[in-house]
Design a protein around this motif. Structure first.
Motif, short mmCIF file in Angstrom:
data_model
loop_
_atom_site.label_atom_id
_atom_site.label_comp_id
_atom_site.label_asym_id
_atom_site.label_seq_id
_atom_site.Cartn_x
_atom_site.Cartn_y
_atom_site.Cartn_z
N GLN A 1 -11.90 -4.95 -1.62
CA GLN A 1 -13.07 -5.74 -1.25
C GLN A 1 -12.96 -6.39 0.12
O GLN A 1 -13.97 -6.63 0.78
CB GLN A 1 -13.30 -6.84 -2.29
N LYS A 2 -11.76 -6.69 0.55
CA LYS A 2 -11.59 -7.33 1.86
C LYS A 2 -11.85 -6.31 2.96
O LYS A 2 -11.50 -5.13 2.82
CB LYS A 2 -10.18 -7.90 1.99
N SER A 3 -12.46 -6.74 4.03
CA SER A 3 -12.83 -5.83 5.11
C SER A 3 -11.62 -5.06 5.63
O SER A 3 -10.62 -5.64 6.06
CB SER A 3 -13.46 -6.63 6.26
N GLY A 4 -11.72 -3.74 5.57
CA GLY A 4 -10.67 -2.88 6.09
C GLY A 4 -9.43 -2.78 5.22
O GLY A 4 -8.46 -2.12 5.60
N GLU A 5 -9.43 -3.43 4.05
CA GLU A 5 -8.24 -3.44 3.20
C GLU A 5 -8.03 -2.09 2.52
O GLU A 5 -8.89 -1.60 1.80
CB GLU A 5 -8.38 -4.52 2.13
N LEU A 6 -6.88 -1.50 2.77
CA LEU A 6 -6.51 -0.23 2.15
C LEU A 6 -5.65 -0.51 0.92
O LEU A 6 -4.55 -1.05 1.04
CB LEU A 6 -5.75 0.65 3.15
N LEU A 7 -6.16 -0.16 -0.26
CA LEU A 7 -5.40 -0.37 -1.48
C LEU A 7 -4.30 0.68 -1.62
O LEU A 7 -3.15 0.36 -1.92
CB LEU A 7 -6.32 -0.30 -2.70
N PHE A 8 -4.67 1.93 -1.42
CA PHE A 8 -3.73 3.05 -1.50
C PHE A 8 -4.44 4.29 -0.98
O PHE A 8 -5.65 4.28 -0.73
CB PHE A 8 -3.22 3.28 -2.93
N SER A 9 -3.68 5.36 -0.81
CA SER A 9 -4.25 6.65 -0.45
C SER A 9 -3.99 7.63 -1.57
O SER A 9 -3.02 7.50 -2.33
CB SER A 9 -3.63 7.19 0.85
N LEU A 10 -4.89 8.62 -1.68
CA LEU A 10 -4.78 9.66 -2.70
C LEU A 10 -4.79 11.02 -2.03
O LEU A 10 -5.49 11.23 -1.04
CB LEU A 10 -5.97 9.60 -3.66
N GLU B 1 0.82 -1.22 0.00
CA GLU B 1 0.00 0.00 0.00
C GLU B 1 0.85 1.27 0.00
O GLU B 1 0.58 2.20 -0.77
CB GLU B 1 -0.97 -0.03 1.19
N PRO B 2 1.90 1.37 0.84
CA PRO B 2 2.71 2.59 0.80
C PRO B 2 3.35 2.84 -0.56
O PRO B 2 3.45 3.99 -1.01
CB PRO B 2 3.78 2.34 1.88
N ASP B 3 3.79 1.75 -1.22
CA ASP B 3 4.42 1.92 -2.53
C ASP B 3 3.40 2.37 -3.59
O ASP B 3 3.70 3.21 -4.44
CB ASP B 3 5.07 0.61 -2.98
N ARG B 4 2.21 1.82 -3.53
CA ARG B 4 1.17 2.24 -4.47
C ARG B 4 0.79 3.71 -4.22
O ARG B 4 0.60 4.49 -5.17
CB ARG B 4 -0.07 1.33 -4.35
N THR B 5 0.69 4.06 -2.95
CA THR B 5 0.37 5.45 -2.60
C THR B 5 1.45 6.40 -3.13
O THR B 5 1.13 7.46 -3.69
CB THR B 5 0.25 5.59 -1.07
N ALA B 6 2.70 6.01 -2.98
CA ALA B 6 3.81 6.86 -3.43
C ALA B 6 3.79 7.02 -4.95
O ALA B 6 4.04 8.12 -5.48
CB ALA B 6 5.14 6.27 -2.98
N ALA B 7 3.49 5.95 -5.67
CA ALA B 7 3.46 6.02 -7.15
C ALA B 7 2.36 6.97 -7.62
O ALA B 7 2.58 7.81 -8.51
CB ALA B 7 3.25 4.62 -7.72
N LEU B 8 1.19 6.87 -7.02
CA LEU B 8 0.09 7.75 -7.43
C LEU B 8 0.34 9.19 -6.99
O LEU B 8 -0.09 10.14 -7.66
CB LEU B 8 -1.23 7.23 -6.86
N GLN B 9 1.05 9.36 -5.88
CA GLN B 9 1.40 10.72 -5.45
C GLN B 9 2.32 11.37 -6.49
O GLN B 9 2.16 12.56 -6.82
CB GLN B 9 2.11 10.67 -4.09
N LYS B 10 3.25 10.61 -7.03
CA LYS B 10 4.15 11.14 -8.05
C LYS B 10 3.36 11.51 -9.32
O LYS B 10 3.63 12.53 -9.95
CB LYS B 10 5.23 10.13 -8.38
N LEU B 11 2.40 10.66 -9.68
CA LEU B 11 1.57 10.96 -10.85
C LEU B 11 0.80 12.26 -10.64
O LEU B 11 0.78 13.14 -11.52
CB LEU B 11 0.59 9.80 -11.09
N ASN B 12 0.19 12.40 -9.49
CA ASN B 12 -0.62 13.60 -9.24
C ASN B 12 0.25 14.85 -9.08
O ASN B 12 -0.17 15.94 -9.47
CB ASN B 12 -1.50 13.38 -8.01
#
Length: 349
Positions: free
Chosen positions: A138-147, A102-113
């Motif tokens: 879909q899983k309960s409480g699962e955080l995919l990434f932050s924006l 999740e932190p890595d996905r968040t960082a990648a999208l932060q760079k895009l934005n």
């Protein structure tokens, strides 16, 4: 002559995205300019939607050079055009395939934005807040990434917030008066409009009640002990909003939203006061005054529906005095098509 808005008009302004089953023609017209942002939990699992992306955003995404996508940590080999042509989707799980946490996905999208922000690609990013907002799987409480908060509309993901209605009730007559703030004239979104007593966005990892307590202090100078002892958790309301020019940035972004709602009965000697500059002033209004303000369209759209929910719960809006009562109550709890804690609350099922 000023328009007089009905309560159903106010619902329509907030829950504005057409319903596929009951408004098929309007839905078909609107969805032509929208792609579903999809996610899959594994290579052999079915994909599911997590957001709505406007084609203007998609066009900006596919225009980014492959080498820049690689710099951001995105998979530049994904054929986004083919996915859009085949199924009107944006396979975000494939675009983020190289980022496994999740932190890595968040960082990648932060760079895009940040790239889009520096390029001034979207006006909505002018309101950059440095506030991370959660996107769930879909899983309960699962955080995919932050924006970044300002970028949530680019992916059309579910936005979460809290709304508090503070009121005073006469012990003898039971008359209710509601504390109504006016938003600051320099606010980037909905300046000078009327609001709920306290409202704010829910950042990643933040508990709704704690968010409400924080916002009550920051926006209205309400004592923490009073709020904690007296605030009543009501549940949630859900809707799908479409932005207009008042929301800051371009119009037309799709915002599925879930708001945790609270009531706060206050003694007469506790008076909200502006603190952080978000609010210009507070006024204590009778129910009839609030009704008149709603009819004039003076409230921020989602604040209007929170007040309608308050009226329903307090017996001020009933089948006897509102011909559209059932439709209004139903529309306050729209089933959102994307995963997240709003499904666990039970009201949207």
């Amino acid at each position: 002559m000023a328009k007089n808005y009905s309560n159903l008009d106010l619902i329509n302004h907030c829950d504005a995205f057409p319903y596929e089953k009951t408004q098929p023609e309007q839905y078909a017209t609107h969805i032509k300019d929208v792609l579903l942002v999809e996610w899959s939990d594994s290579t052999d699992a079915a994909a599911y939607p997590i957001g709505y992306m406007l084609r203007t955003v998609f066009d900006a995404l596919v225009a980014i050079p492959a080498e820049r996508l690689t710099e951001f940590g995105l998979d530049s080999e994904v054929d986004l055009q083919a996915a859009a042509a085949a199924s009107s989707t944006v396979p975000m799980h494939r675009l983020l395939r190289l980022q496994t946490t999740e932190p890595d996905r968040t960082a990648a999208l932060q760079k895009l934005n940040q790239y889009w922000r520096e390029a001034r690609a979207f006006k909505v990013l002018h309101g950059w807040r440095d506030e991370p907002w959660p996107v769930y799987g879909q899983k309960s409480g699962e955080l995919l990434f932050s924006l970044e908060r300002a970028a949530a509309g680019l992916l059309g993901v579910v936005r979460y917030g809290v709304h508090l209605s503070a009121y005073v009730q006469d012990p003898a007559t039971k008359e209710i008066k509601i504390w109504v703030p006016r938003r600051a004239a320099n606010k980037s979104t909905y300046p000078s409009m009327l609001d709920n007593t306290v409202a704010g966005g829910l950042m990643t990892g933040e508990d709704p009640f704690e968010c409400m307590v924080r916002e009550a202090d920051e926006e209205a100078s309400l004592p923490e002990d009073v709020v904690r002892a007296n605030a009543q958790s009501i549940g949630i309301i859900t809707y799908v909003y479409i932005t207009d020019e008042r929301a800051g940035g371009e119009a037309g972004y799709i915002y599925p939203e879930c708001e945790w709602v609270y009531d706060l009965p206050l003694p007469a000697d506790v008076v909200p006061q502006p603190k952080d500059g978000e609010v210009e002033s507070f006024m204590l209004c009778t129910v009839d005054e609030v009704r008149a303000q709603l009819a004039q369209g003076l409230y921020k759209p989602n604040c209007a529906v929170v007040l309608l929910d308050f009226f329903v719960r307090h017996g001020l809006l009933t089948r006897e005095n509102e011909p559209d009562y059932d439709a209004i109550v139903h529309r306050l709890h729209r089933v959102l098509p994307f995963p997240g804690p709003h499904h666990e609350e039970g009201k949207t099922e």
